[in-house]
Design an enzyme around this catalytic site. Structure first.
Site, PDB file in Angstrom:
ATOM      1  N   GLY A  11      46.620  41.965  38.772  1.00 13.87           N
ATOM      2  CA  GLY A  11      45.937  41.099  39.735  1.00 13.87           C
ATOM      3  C   GLY A  11      44.440  41.143  39.517  1.00 13.87           C
ATOM      4  N   SER A  36      50.711  46.194  40.503  1.00 11.34           N
ATOM      5  CA  SER A  36      51.142  47.456  41.087  1.00 11.34           C
ATOM      6  C   SER A  36      50.542  47.632  42.472  1.00 11.34           C
ATOM      7  CB  SER A  36      50.727  48.625  40.187  1.00 11.34           C
ATOM      8  OG  SER A  36      50.935  49.866  40.853  1.00 11.34           O
ATOM      9  N   VAL A  44      33.610  46.337  41.843  1.00  9.48           N
ATOM     10  CA  VAL A  44      32.142  46.310  41.739  1.00  9.48           C
ATOM     11  C   VAL A  44      31.641  45.034  41.087  1.00  9.48           C
ATOM     12  CG1 VAL A  44      31.949  48.816  41.652  1.00  9.48           C
ATOM     13  CG2 VAL A  44      32.173  47.529  39.527  1.00  9.48           C
ATOM     14  N   LYS A  75      23.127  33.510  45.869  1.00  7.49           N
ATOM     15  CA  LYS A  75      22.260  34.195  44.912  1.00  7.49           C
ATOM     16  C   LYS A  75      21.537  33.140  44.091  1.00  7.49           C
ATOM     17  CE  LYS A  75      22.652  36.891  40.633  1.00  7.49           C
ATOM     18  NZ  LYS A  75      23.610  37.566  39.717  1.00  7.49           N
ATOM     19  N   PRO A  93      15.049  33.314  37.746  1.00  4.11           N
ATOM     20  CA  PRO A  93      15.632  32.353  38.685  1.00  4.11           C
ATOM     21  C   PRO A  93      16.570  31.388  37.967  1.00  4.11           C
ATOM     22  CG  PRO A  93      13.280  31.939  38.350  1.00  4.11           C
ATOM     23  CD  PRO A  93      13.677  33.020  37.405  1.00  4.11           C
ATOM     24  N   VAL A 187      55.260  48.206  36.854  1.00  4.89           N
ATOM     25  CA  VAL A 187      55.793  47.922  35.523  1.00  4.89           C
ATOM     26  C   VAL A 187      56.133  49.262  34.866  1.00  4.89           C
ATOM     27  CG1 VAL A 187      55.270  47.013  33.227  1.00  4.89           C
ATOM     28  CG2 VAL A 187      54.519  45.773  35.269  1.00  4.89           C
TER      29      VAL A 187
END
Length: 332
Positions: A11, A36, A44, A75, A93, A187
């Site tokens: 996932g 799982s 992160v 952002k 930027p 798995v």
């Protein structure tokens, strides 16, 4: 061979981005994703670039539909603190540079620096990116009247996101409603044919799963590609400057002030610290190289920085007051 079924193993961001795209653009294909229940995501990868808008548009994702569910913030820049020298920052930027009223296009600023060598490097973005005052004040501006001609918020605003929540939102809103099959299971084995190709994936509770195409989204484990098919991993060790990171989550001390619309990187002793303000917390981490410092010393440097004066809101006992938990990541 006609692809009628796809099995995604894993996932996280990779798995749910993949599943969402296939469910949207190939609705005739039966998609199954298995992950799982005991393998957490890294958690992160929260900062994006403007290019992600292209992908979100292909999925018809609207900001007001998903951002609040993912604790996302806007952002508009990446800020580098103390990279050039301590006490000085510079911004990257998003968007095009404004060359209106320039005589020598991008070279005007370099003539200016030559004539006035004492001006800060930060003056470069102030000269070419008219949205910088808004970025510094963390003010969202959608530019509906095109008063900033080079600023397109549809492409020049990125996001700071809780990646785990985004994956869950995609699962519930873009994948499962299409009839995609979702399996929460372990798995236990990857089965190969005599030819060496994938045959099936064995699971603890759901037996063997077969598909016409298998996609490996198991991250560093590389369960299908690396372990089963022995596909060699192309290491970047010879050019990878930093190969480890310590990470943690910070509560806000002053939310209005700390919630910047930029991802900040601060250079410290043996690497740099990222600071990513989400709606509910700050994601931060210290990236370093084990060629110059060991794991334990790096953690002490990270804690010292979090308790030090270079944080946007300094707190001398932040680590102890919030009883912060730290996670270590090896980067290949």
């Amino acid at each position: 061979m006609q692809i009628n079924s796809i099995l995604i193993v894993g996932g996280g961001s990779a798995g749910w981005f993949t599943a969402s795209s296939i469910c949207k653009h190939c609705p005739e294909i039966q998609v199954t994703l298995i992950e799982s229940p005991n393998v957490p995501t890294i958690g992160v990868g929260e900062s994006t670039l403007g290019f992600i808008n292209n992908f979100f548009r292909t999925l018809d994702m609207k900001d007001d539909e998903w951002m609040s569910a993912c604790n996302a913030t806007y952002k508009a820049s990446i800020k580098f603190t103390d990279f050039y020298k301590k006490g000085e920052t510079f911004h990257y930027p998003f968007g095009d540079m404004d060359f209106n009223y320039n005589k020598f296009i991008g070279d005007d600023w370099f003539y200016k620096k030559w004539v006035y060598p004492e001006i800060s490097h930060e003056d470069f973005v102030d000269s070419y990116f008219p949205q910088m005052p808004l970025i510094r004040d963390s003010k969202i501006f959608f530019n509906t009247d095109n008063s900033i001609p080079v600023f397109d918020p549809n492409n020049d605003l990125a996001y700071q996101i809780d990646a785990t929540l985004l994956g869950n939102w995609m699962k519930d809103n873009l994948c499962l409603p299409t009839g995609m099959k979702y399996i929460l299971d372990h798995v236990t084995n990857v089965n190969l044919k005599e030819t060496g190709w994938m045959d099936s994936v064995s699971t603890k509770e759901n037996g063997n799963l077969q598909a016409d195409l298998y996609i490996d989204c198991t991250g560093f484990k590389s369960l299908l590609l690396g372990k089963a098919l022995n596909v060699p991993f192309n290491s970047f060790e010879d050019v990878l400057i930093n190969n480890h990171a310590w990470t943690t989550h910070l509560p806000y001390s002053s939310k209005d002030y700390e919630m910047e619309m930029t991802t900040n990187g601060t250079a410290i002793e043996n690497g740099w610290v990222w600071n990513i303000p989400l709606w509910n917390r700050i994601g931060t981490g210290y990236v370093y190289s084990d060629k110059f410092i060991d794991k334990e010393t790096a953690l002490e440097e990270f804690k010292k920085h979090l308790n030090g004066p270079r944080m946007r809101v300094p707190k001398s006992n932040r680590v102890e007051e919030y009883d912060l938990e730290f996670k270590h990541i090896d980067i290949k």
